[in-house]
Design a protein around this motif. Structure first.
Motif, PDB file in Angstrom:
ATOM      1  N   GLY A 213       0.810  -1.206   0.000  1.00  0.00           N
ATOM      2  CA  GLY A 213       0.000   0.000   0.000  1.00  0.00           C
ATOM      3  C   GLY A 213       0.841   1.253   0.000  1.00  0.00           C
ATOM      4  O   GLY A 213       0.545   2.222  -0.708  1.00  0.00           O
ATOM      5  N   VAL A 214       1.915   1.253   0.790  1.00  0.00           N
ATOM      6  CA  VAL A 214       2.793   2.424   0.837  1.00  0.00           C
ATOM      7  C   VAL A 214       3.610   2.541  -0.449  1.00  0.00           C
ATOM      8  O   VAL A 214       3.708   3.628  -1.028  1.00  0.00           O
ATOM      9  CB  VAL A 214       3.714   2.366   2.074  1.00  0.00           C
ATOM     10  CG1 VAL A 214       4.783   3.453   2.004  1.00  0.00           C
ATOM     11  CG2 VAL A 214       2.889   2.522   3.349  1.00  0.00           C
ATOM     12  N   THR A 215       4.203   1.437  -0.909  1.00  0.00           N
ATOM     13  CA  THR A 215       5.011   1.533  -2.135  1.00  0.00           C
ATOM     14  C   THR A 215       4.142   1.901  -3.328  1.00  0.00           C
ATOM     15  O   THR A 215       4.520   2.769  -4.130  1.00  0.00           O
ATOM     16  CB  THR A 215       5.759   0.216  -2.417  1.00  0.00           C
ATOM     17  OG1 THR A 215       4.819  -0.868  -2.509  1.00  0.00           O
ATOM     18  CG2 THR A 215       6.778  -0.087  -1.340  1.00  0.00           C
ATOM     19  N   MET A 328     -11.929   2.090  -3.944  1.00  0.00           N
ATOM     20  CA  MET A 328     -12.464   0.744  -3.807  1.00  0.00           C
ATOM     21  C   MET A 328     -12.015   0.135  -2.482  1.00  0.00           C
ATOM     22  O   MET A 328     -10.937   0.448  -1.971  1.00  0.00           O
ATOM     23  CB  MET A 328     -11.993  -0.123  -4.982  1.00  0.00           C
ATOM     24  CG  MET A 328     -12.499   0.359  -6.326  1.00  0.00           C
ATOM     25  SD  MET A 328     -11.896  -0.649  -7.709  1.00  0.00           S
ATOM     26  CE  MET A 328     -12.711  -2.210  -7.345  1.00  0.00           C
ATOM     27  N   LYS A 329     -12.848  -0.737  -1.938  1.00  0.00           N
ATOM     28  CA  LYS A 329     -12.534  -1.414  -0.681  1.00  0.00           C
ATOM     29  C   LYS A 329     -11.898  -2.758  -0.995  1.00  0.00           C
ATOM     30  O   LYS A 329     -12.579  -3.732  -1.312  1.00  0.00           O
ATOM     31  CB  LYS A 329     -13.804  -1.591   0.151  1.00  0.00           C
ATOM     32  CG  LYS A 329     -14.425  -0.277   0.584  1.00  0.00           C
ATOM     33  CD  LYS A 329     -15.699  -0.485   1.396  1.00  0.00           C
ATOM     34  CE  LYS A 329     -16.305   0.842   1.831  1.00  0.00           C
ATOM     35  NZ  LYS A 329     -17.559   0.657   2.604  1.00  0.00           N
ATOM     36  N   CYS A 330     -10.587  -2.793  -0.917  1.00  0.00           N
ATOM     37  CA  CYS A 330      -9.827  -3.997  -1.279  1.00  0.00           C
ATOM     38  C   CYS A 330      -9.279  -4.697  -0.038  1.00  0.00           C
ATOM     39  O   CYS A 330      -9.249  -4.121   1.052  1.00  0.00           O
ATOM     40  CB  CYS A 330      -8.685  -3.629  -2.228  1.00  0.00           C
ATOM     41  SG  CYS A 330      -9.237  -2.837  -3.758  1.00  0.00           S
ATOM     42  N   SER A 331      -8.805  -5.916  -0.225  1.00  0.00           N
ATOM     43  CA  SER A 331      -8.275  -6.700   0.902  1.00  0.00           C
ATOM     44  C   SER A 331      -7.027  -6.074   1.487  1.00  0.00           C
ATOM     45  O   SER A 331      -6.773  -6.165   2.690  1.00  0.00           O
ATOM     46  CB  SER A 331      -7.965  -8.130   0.442  1.00  0.00           C
ATOM     47  OG  SER A 331      -9.138  -8.795   0.044  1.00  0.00           O
ATOM     48  N   GLY A 332      -6.224  -5.468   0.647  1.00  0.00           N
ATOM     49  CA  GLY A 332      -4.963  -4.898   1.107  1.00  0.00           C
ATOM     50  C   GLY A 332      -4.576  -3.690   0.285  1.00  0.00           C
ATOM     51  O   GLY A 332      -5.415  -3.085  -0.379  1.00  0.00           O
ATOM     52  N   GLY A 337      -4.828   4.008  -2.952  1.00  0.00           N
ATOM     53  CA  GLY A 337      -5.868   4.762  -3.633  1.00  0.00           C
ATOM     54  C   GLY A 337      -6.469   4.037  -4.820  1.00  0.00           C
ATOM     55  O   GLY A 337      -6.751   4.647  -5.860  1.00  0.00           O
ATOM     56  N   THR A 338      -6.697   2.728  -4.696  1.00  0.00           N
ATOM     57  CA  THR A 338      -7.282   1.943  -5.783  1.00  0.00           C
ATOM     58  C   THR A 338      -8.681   2.476  -6.096  1.00  0.00           C
ATOM     59  O   THR A 338      -9.517   2.585  -5.203  1.00  0.00           O
ATOM     60  CB  THR A 338      -7.361   0.460  -5.389  1.00  0.00           C
ATOM     61  OG1 THR A 338      -6.049   0.017  -5.024  1.00  0.00           O
ATOM     62  CG2 THR A 338      -7.877  -0.384  -6.546  1.00  0.00           C
TER      63      THR A 338
END
Length: 526
Positions: A213-215, A328-332, A337-338
């Protein structure tokens, strides 16, 4: 200069209003922290005036020291200022196994082998300088806050500008003309000398934060969304976009995948209709990294016939009427910012066409090798983090009267993790060297298949290592935060690497098909 105290000095401070402890030779006055300690003040008072490093390591992540404990640091263990210092001749520690310079903590296989006093033909002094500069940035500016940003599902705005000033943003998209680089490159390496391995080191070191998520939030959209503009865009588009993105004041993303499909790029449906002086764009994009906060969208659209030959790239700006994004609400990979993006009657000026009309598929294929290599680099460092964290934990966790590392079953797990990580890294370096030496025009054909296979290798290695690390950490890997923080987060993020950029099944099939085609063309006797 840090103030020195002896162990006897520390032992005098054991009261609730005057409480000192030692952690890894650093001394902390935690008197004001006692009431805030999650485990209660009595736990700390038991360790008051002593070296509590062992107890601390058993329950806390090292990030706690840099983020929370730093404000209570008052000195370090050593001779006090009033002590008589006996001068002795310094005797250099000569390790009979050492043949060169080692770097990092030297946890076995916790870093690539060239860090750990192994010979390599790929790296020189400039690579070591870049490694040092990026590691310092990551350990200071990112790692202490990774869990906090992951939970917040967002990165602070100032991080982009800090990364830009450190040269990191300009270092992750391939070669860029000097006029568009606002702050130089890491360690001051000149653009004409910054090679494939420098780029690889930057992505690898960033990934030590153990958060996709950070990268991805920091460089994900940039590293795949900006290259089409850099390599194929007009001077007008380069002047408009590149420097601001590399300065961290603007963000860009790549928008290809649609609700109807991902790997089947030739079947995309978003339409850009020629209206004379502009295109009218209608369609939807899904799972777009950085799309939630991007200022620019590098969008693959259908401008011509069905199939490969009717696709173009357009640069669409966020403030254009008809553009809407939703996180979007993703698993990880939460801070990345998906986004789900919709384009409704969006008017795009003709000058925002990237390259030539209906040549977009070629640009997509050109971009895929770099995108997939980026995934390989990150996934394999994440797998390596699982190795490093597991080795360190196994050396301090005691079960059934002995350390985990002394159980053969744990060593067996680690061995299988290590062999896969090192094999993948060696293949990655070989492919990086080919991309540095091979003529650019034949790389999509010659390297496309092997890179696709290496991506599948890297993501399956990542998945294996994340699972085994979770078993080694036990319940700690099922809890967000704490000692198992990195492993828990990475296990959640495996799918984000196994699917984007081409799913494993597509990659494996592509790799074999390409090998057969290229082999036949080059005269293979099959």
């Amino acid at each position: 200069m840090s103030k020195k105290y002896t162990i006897l000095d520390v032992a005098k401070h054991q009261q609730a209003n005057d409480c000192w402890i030692i952690l890894h030779d650093k001394i902390y006055d935690i008197s004001q922290f006692l009431d805030d300690h999650p485990g209660g003040k009595k736990v700390l008072l038991k360790a008051a005036g002593t070296d509590a490093s062992k107890q601390f390591d058993a329950f806390h992540s090292p990030a706690v020291l840099s983020k929370i404990a730093a404000k209570y640091l008052i000195g370090e263990v050593g001779p006090s200022e009033s002590s008589d210092i006996v001068e002795t001749d310094e005797i250099e520690d000569q390790n009979p196994l050492r043949v060169g310079d080692a770097y990092g903590d030297m946890v076995p296989f916790g870093d690539p082998m060239w860090y750990q006093d192994w010979y390599s033909p790929y790296y020189g002094d400039s690579h070591r300088a870049v490694r040092k500069a990026v590691r310092q940035f990551v350990e200071t500016e990112i790692m202490p806050y990774t869990h906090e940003w992951d939970e917040a599902k967002a990165l602070p705005r100032e991080l982009y500008e800090k990364a830009a000033k450190a040269g990191i943003l300009a270092a992750v998209i391939g070669h860029v003309e000097s006029e568009y680089i606002p702050y130089g490159l890491p360690a001051g390496v000149r653009p004409e000398e910054f090679d494939t391995f420098h780029h690889m080191i930057v992505a690898d070191e960033l990934s030590r934060c153990a958060s996709g998520g950070v990268t991805w939030g920091l460089i994900g959209g940039l590293s795949i969304g900006l290259p089409p503009v850099v390599h194929f865009g007009s001077k007008y588009l380069k002047d408009k976009v590149v420097k601001d993105c590399l300065a961290g004041t603007k963000n860009i993303c790549l928008a290809i995948t649609e609700p109807s499909g991902g790997s089947d790029v030739a079947g995309l449906q978003t339409e850009a209709k020629d209206m004379g002086d502009h295109y009218l764009v209608n369609g939807e994009k899904k799972w777009i990294t950085n799309g939630t906060f991007a200022d620019y969208f590098c969008v693959a659209c259908r401008t011509g016939e069905p199939g490969f030959n009717g696709i173009s790239f357009l640069l669409i700006e966020r403030d254009t009427p008809g553009v809407a994004t939703k996180q979007m609400k993703c698993s990880g990979v939460w801070p990345s910012g998906t986004a789900y993006i919709t384009f409704e009657d969006v008017r795009v000026p003709k000058e925002n066409l990237i390259g030539k009309e209906n040549k977009g598929f070629k640009y997509i294929m050109y971009n895929f090798n770099n995108e997939r290599m980026g995934i390989v680099i990150q996934a394999n460092r994440f797998a390596r983090v699982c190795v490093e964290e597991s080795l360190k934990y196994a050396n301090k966790r005691v079960t059934f009267g002995k350390k985990l590392i002394d159980h053969p079953v744990i060593r067996n797990k680690l061995a299988h993790m290590i062999r896969q990580v090192e094999a993948t890294h060696a293949w990655m370096e070989s492919l990086a060297y080919q991309s540095q030496q091979m003529p650019q025009d034949i790389q999509p054909i010659r390297l496309g298949g092997p890179i696709a296979l290496c991506k599948a290798q890297a993501t399956q290695t990542f998945e294996y290592c994340a699972r085994e690390a979770a078993q080694i950490f036990g319940g700690l890997s099922y809890t967000r935060g704490g000692q198992g923080e990195k492993v828990e987060r990475l296990y959640r993020e495996v799918r984000a690497f196994a699917i984007p950029g081409g799913s494993e099944e597509i990659m494996l099939d592509l790799g074999v098909r390409q090998a057969i085609k290229v082999g036949a063309f080059m005269g293979a006797k099959m």
